[in-house]
Design a protein around this motif. Sequence first.
Motif, PDB file in Angstrom:
ATOM      1  N   GLN A   1       0.833  -1.203   0.000  1.00  0.00           N
ATOM      2  CA  GLN A   1       0.000   0.000   0.000  1.00  0.00           C
ATOM      3  C   GLN A   1       0.865   1.250   0.000  1.00  0.00           C
ATOM      4  OE1 GLN A   1      -2.746  -0.314   3.341  1.00  0.00           O
ATOM      5  NE2 GLN A   1      -4.345  -1.018   1.950  1.00  0.00           N
ATOM      6  N   ALA A   2       0.315   2.307  -0.533  1.00  0.00           N
ATOM      7  CA  ALA A   2       1.023   3.584  -0.531  1.00  0.00           C
ATOM      8  C   ALA A   2       1.403   3.971   0.892  1.00  0.00           C
ATOM      9  CB  ALA A   2       0.149   4.669  -1.156  1.00  0.00           C
TER      10      ALA A   2
ATOM     11  N   VAL B   1       2.380  -0.607  -6.107  1.00  0.00           N
ATOM     12  CA  VAL B   1       1.962   0.192  -4.964  1.00  0.00           C
ATOM     13  C   VAL B   1       0.518   0.603  -5.184  1.00  0.00           C
ATOM     14  CG1 VAL B   1       2.458   2.188  -3.521  1.00  0.00           C
ATOM     15  CG2 VAL B   1       4.327   1.023  -4.725  1.00  0.00           C
TER      16      VAL B   1
ATOM     17  N   SER C   1      -3.162   2.407  -4.020  1.00  0.00           N
ATOM     18  CA  SER C   1      -3.587   3.636  -3.316  1.00  0.00           C
ATOM     19  C   SER C   1      -4.529   3.318  -2.170  1.00  0.00           C
ATOM     20  CB  SER C   1      -4.258   4.580  -4.290  1.00  0.00           C
ATOM     21  OG  SER C   1      -5.375   3.947  -4.891  1.00  0.00           O
TER      22      SER C   1
ATOM     23  N   LYS D   1       5.006   5.320  -3.169  1.00  0.00           N
ATOM     24  CA  LYS D   1       3.922   6.027  -3.842  1.00  0.00           C
ATOM     25  C   LYS D   1       3.415   5.177  -5.001  1.00  0.00           C
ATOM     26  CE  LYS D   1       6.296  10.387  -2.860  1.00  0.00           C
ATOM     27  NZ  LYS D   1       6.879  11.632  -3.448  1.00  0.00           N
ATOM     28  N   VAL D   2       2.213   5.484  -5.418  1.00  0.00           N
ATOM     29  CA  VAL D   2       1.631   4.743  -6.546  1.00  0.00           C
ATOM     30  C   VAL D   2       2.543   4.832  -7.765  1.00  0.00           C
ATOM     31  CG1 VAL D   2      -0.300   4.639  -8.135  1.00  0.00           C
ATOM     32  CG2 VAL D   2      -0.715   5.000  -5.690  1.00  0.00           C
TER      33      VAL D   2
END
Length: 125
Positions: free
Chosen positions: A13-14, A123, A125, A87-88
């Motif tokens: 996950q972010a 990754v 969001s 980050k995504v």
Amino acid sequence: QVQLVESGGGLVQAGGSLRLSCAASGRTFIDYALGWFRQAPGKEREFVAAIDWTGSSTYVADSLKGRFTISRDKARSTVALQMTSLKVEDTAVYYCALKRGEIVTTTLPNEYDYWGQGTQVTVSS
């Protein structure tokens, strides 16, 4: 020949962290550098970080400094990429690569001589 095998990719996950590892084997050189690159779909391969064969000199892409760290275990011939605050937009296939010569500020993929198969980092969001 040199064999490079990446591991540690996956889904995170972010805001999370992930640690990639690259194991090098085969032919050895007097001096060399190990680097990480990444490639997202539809984009060019991008330099991430590099470290020289002694582990004393490192270079991280400016846009990733403070979040990504490269290190190596010389005894085990492995190099690690610690990624934090993901980050995504960090989503990509991450590749380990080796170049002859200890200069770590080389950021062009064609300057590297050997490549691993890559490991996917996603990754969410």
